[in-house]
Design an enzyme around this catalytic site. Structure first.
Site, PDB file in Angstrom:
ATOM      1  N   MET A  30      -6.978   3.911  -5.078  1.00 57.29           N
ATOM      2  CA  MET A  30      -7.106   4.709  -3.851  1.00 57.29           C
ATOM      3  C   MET A  30      -6.542   6.106  -4.103  1.00 57.29           C
ATOM      4  O   MET A  30      -6.158   6.807  -3.169  1.00 57.29           O
ATOM      5  CB  MET A  30      -6.380   4.018  -2.697  1.00 57.29           C
ATOM      6  CG  MET A  30      -6.995   2.646  -2.370  1.00 57.29           C
ATOM      7  SD  MET A  30      -6.762   2.114  -0.672  1.00 57.29           S
ATOM      8  CE  MET A  30      -4.994   2.038  -0.572  1.00 57.29           C
ATOM      9  N   ALA A  32      -3.898   9.162  -5.403  1.00 58.02           N
ATOM     10  CA  ALA A  32      -2.447   9.394  -5.410  1.00 58.02           C
ATOM     11  C   ALA A  32      -1.863   8.708  -6.649  1.00 58.02           C
ATOM     12  O   ALA A  32      -0.931   7.911  -6.568  1.00 58.02           O
ATOM     13  CB  ALA A  32      -1.784   8.892  -4.127  1.00 58.02           C
ATOM     14  N   LEU A  33      -2.452   9.041  -7.776  1.00 58.84           N
ATOM     15  CA  LEU A  33      -2.199   8.292  -9.015  1.00 58.84           C
ATOM     16  C   LEU A  33      -0.778   8.509  -9.537  1.00 58.84           C
ATOM     17  O   LEU A  33      -0.211   9.591  -9.426  1.00 58.84           O
ATOM     18  CB  LEU A  33      -3.206   8.708 -10.089  1.00 58.84           C
ATOM     19  CG  LEU A  33      -4.683   8.520  -9.701  1.00 58.84           C
ATOM     20  CD1 LEU A  33      -5.585   8.986 -10.839  1.00 58.84           C
ATOM     21  CD2 LEU A  33      -4.987   7.069  -9.345  1.00 58.84           C
ATOM     22  N   HIS A  37      -0.905   3.448 -12.298  1.00 61.96           N
ATOM     23  CA  HIS A  37      -2.369   3.565 -12.432  1.00 61.96           C
ATOM     24  C   HIS A  37      -2.744   3.962 -13.862  1.00 61.96           C
ATOM     25  O   HIS A  37      -3.702   3.440 -14.433  1.00 61.96           O
ATOM     26  CB  HIS A  37      -2.914   4.650 -11.498  1.00 61.96           C
ATOM     27  CG  HIS A  37      -2.767   4.361 -10.042  1.00 61.96           C
ATOM     28  ND1 HIS A  37      -1.944   5.086  -9.219  1.00 61.96           N
ATOM     29  CD2 HIS A  37      -3.342   3.420  -9.251  1.00 61.96           C
ATOM     30  CE1 HIS A  37      -2.030   4.631  -7.990  1.00 61.96           C
ATOM     31  NE2 HIS A  37      -2.855   3.604  -7.971  1.00 61.96           N
ATOM     32  N   GLN A  61      -9.422  -1.695   4.709  1.00 65.78           N
ATOM     33  CA  GLN A  61      -8.264  -2.530   4.375  1.00 65.78           C
ATOM     34  C   GLN A  61      -6.994  -2.086   5.110  1.00 65.78           C
ATOM     35  O   GLN A  61      -5.927  -2.634   4.864  1.00 65.78           O
ATOM     36  CB  GLN A  61      -8.042  -2.584   2.860  1.00 65.78           C
ATOM     37  CG  GLN A  61      -7.604  -1.283   2.211  1.00 65.78           C
ATOM     38  CD  GLN A  61      -7.598  -1.385   0.694  1.00 65.78           C
ATOM     39  OE1 GLN A  61      -8.653  -1.394   0.054  1.00 65.78           O
ATOM     40  NE2 GLN A  61      -6.431  -1.484   0.092  1.00 65.78           N
ATOM     41  N   GLY A 147      -3.134  -4.000 -11.099  1.00 64.53           N
ATOM     42  CA  GLY A 147      -1.712  -4.110 -11.396  1.00 64.53           C
ATOM     43  C   GLY A 147      -1.093  -5.359 -10.787  1.00 64.53           C
ATOM     44  O   GLY A 147      -1.485  -5.784  -9.699  1.00 64.53           O
ATOM     45  N   VAL A 176       4.658  -1.232 -13.455  1.00 67.81           N
ATOM     46  CA  VAL A 176       5.410  -0.129 -14.083  1.00 67.81           C
ATOM     47  C   VAL A 176       6.506   0.288 -13.104  1.00 67.81           C
ATOM     48  O   VAL A 176       6.255   0.449 -11.910  1.00 67.81           O
ATOM     49  CB  VAL A 176       4.472   1.053 -14.408  1.00 67.81           C
ATOM     50  CG1 VAL A 176       5.253   2.212 -15.016  1.00 67.81           C
ATOM     51  CG2 VAL A 176       3.377   0.595 -15.357  1.00 67.81           C
ATOM     52  N   ARG A 187       2.965   4.745  -2.088  1.00 67.07           N
ATOM     53  CA  ARG A 187       3.713   4.810  -0.820  1.00 67.07           C
ATOM     54  C   ARG A 187       5.171   5.234  -1.030  1.00 67.07           C
ATOM     55  O   ARG A 187       5.834   5.576  -0.046  1.00 67.07           O
ATOM     56  CB  ARG A 187       3.648   3.456  -0.093  1.00 67.07           C
ATOM     57  CG  ARG A 187       2.264   3.176   0.472  1.00 67.07           C
ATOM     58  CD  ARG A 187       2.253   2.015   1.447  1.00 67.07           C
ATOM     59  NE  ARG A 187       1.007   1.955   2.166  1.00 67.07           N
ATOM     60  CZ  ARG A 187      -0.046   1.180   1.836  1.00 67.07           C
ATOM     61  NH1 ARG A 187       0.029   0.390   0.790  1.00 67.07           N
ATOM     62  NH2 ARG A 187      -1.161   1.202   2.558  1.00 67.07           N
TER      63      ARG A 187
HETATM   64  O1  PAF Z   1      -4.811  -1.581  -4.970  1.00 68.06           O
HETATM   65  C1  PAF Z   1      -5.507  -0.681  -4.446  1.00 68.06           C
HETATM   66  O2  PAF Z   1      -5.289   0.520  -4.661  1.00 68.06           O
HETATM   67  C2  PAF Z   1      -6.644  -1.063  -3.523  1.00 68.06           C
HETATM   68  O3  PAF Z   1      -6.334  -2.185  -2.767  1.00 68.06           O
HETATM   69  C3  PAF Z   1      -7.993  -1.247  -4.251  1.00 68.06           C
HETATM   70  C4  PAF Z   1      -7.941  -2.408  -5.236  1.00 68.06           C
HETATM   71  C5  PAF Z   1      -8.349   0.031  -5.000  1.00 68.06           C
HETATM   72  C6  PAF Z   1      -9.099  -1.539  -3.242  1.00 68.06           C
HETATM   73  O4  PAF Z   1      -9.256  -0.502  -2.321  1.00 68.06           O
END
Ligand code: PAF
Length: 283
Positions: A30, A32-33, A37, A61, A147, A176, A187
């Site tokens: 999603m 905001a790496l 990630h 979600q 992860g 990590v 977050r």
């Molecule tokens: O873990 C996440 O960032 C999200 O739940 C995912 C797997 C990208 C699905 O939107």
């Protein structure tokens, strides 16, 4: 590196790679790496010839009153990081590209989706499964990387692949952590200075359970109470759950020993809800 916004462009680019015999990996994100990630990207690169990253803050979600609007977004920074990692394709769809306005069918995550995170966030895993199934269908990867920080999500995605016969291998990668043990999470950016310090309580509680397990304490309730005690001692923290569960079913365990066990916690630090988990080795 190519940035693609439409499903057709992705299908075409991946199709060409496939015809050249390339092995394709997907890392769904999603944005905001962070280094968590990037460790998935590195694992994907090691095991494939074409790495596709999706960056999509998936509205389905998030529940009402959750942080969909506030979720950190910085696509330019994400693109720079992914470029440096040697990623091939970044898929950045809009919600309109991903979902028809009258979309109706979703993936039911079953029992696994109703416990722990699912109990606090009722439609969360249906949203996750649906978007992940769609990404699998659009990209058609051989491998997909997730992860272990989101341990329940990883288990549910593996179960979905098994139950729906999806032709993809799901690979789980280790959590990590920051130097003080806090699991990396997009977050964490919500935390103030004091809250950031308090947030180490999740890992401290898990380590307490791990230490007891290594010391041959087999009663799961003792481990759970010990985790709660650590969290309750932190004034900025409020425990949602602190549980010892079977790694596969995520059902609470009474005793350690039969099957692999996992300690899982969800804690509110101020208005930020954080989760973490640790495998419990039984010696
Ligand atoms: O873990 C996440 O960032 C999200 O739940 C995912 C797997 C990208 C699905 O939107």
């Amino acid at each position: 590196m190519e940035r693609l916004g439409s499903k057709d462009e992705v299908r075409q680019a991946v199709g060409e790679a496939r015809r050249e015999g390339k092995r394709v990996a997907l890392v769904p994100t999603m944005g905001a790496l962070h280094d968590g990630h990037l460790s998935l990207v590195e694992a994907a690169r090691e095991r494939s010839d074409l790495v596709v990253i999706s960056v999509f803050v998936n509205p389905t979600q998030f529940g009402p009153g959750e942080d969909f609007e506030a979720y950190p977004r910085d696509l330019q920074r994400d693109m720079d990081l992914l470029y440096a990692e040697g990623v091939d394709i970044v898929f950045t769809p809009t919600p309109e590209v991903m979902y028809a306005p009258d979309a109706q069918v979703t993936v039911d995550p079953g029992l696994l989706g109703s416990v722990l995170e699912g109990a606090s966030r009722p439609k969360h895993f249906a949203g996750v499964c649906t978007v992940v199934a769609k990404l699998f269908s659009i990209v058609g990867p051989d491998l997909a990387f997730f992860g272990e920080k989101d341990f329940q999500q990883l288990g549910i995605v593996k179960r979905m692949v098994l139950d729906l016969d999806l032709p993809v291998k799901v690979v789980g990668c280790p959590t990590v952590r920051e130097c003080d043990g806090l699991a990396m999470s997009s977050r964490n950016a919500y935390l103030s200075g004091d809250e950031r310090e308090a947030a180490t309580v999740l890992y401290r509680a898990l380590c307490r359970a791990e230490k007891l397990a290594l010391g041959r304490e087999g009663d799961a309730r003792v481990l759970q109470e010990a985790m709660r005690e650590v969290i309750d001692a932190e004034s900025l923290a409020e425990v949602d759950y602190a549980i010892v569960a079977d790694e596969t079913t995520l059902q609470p365990l009474e005793r350690l020993g039969a099957g692999r066990a996992r300690a899982l916690v969800a804690v509110r630090i101020g208005s930020t809800r954080l989760i973490d988990n640790l495998a419990l080795e039984v010696v």
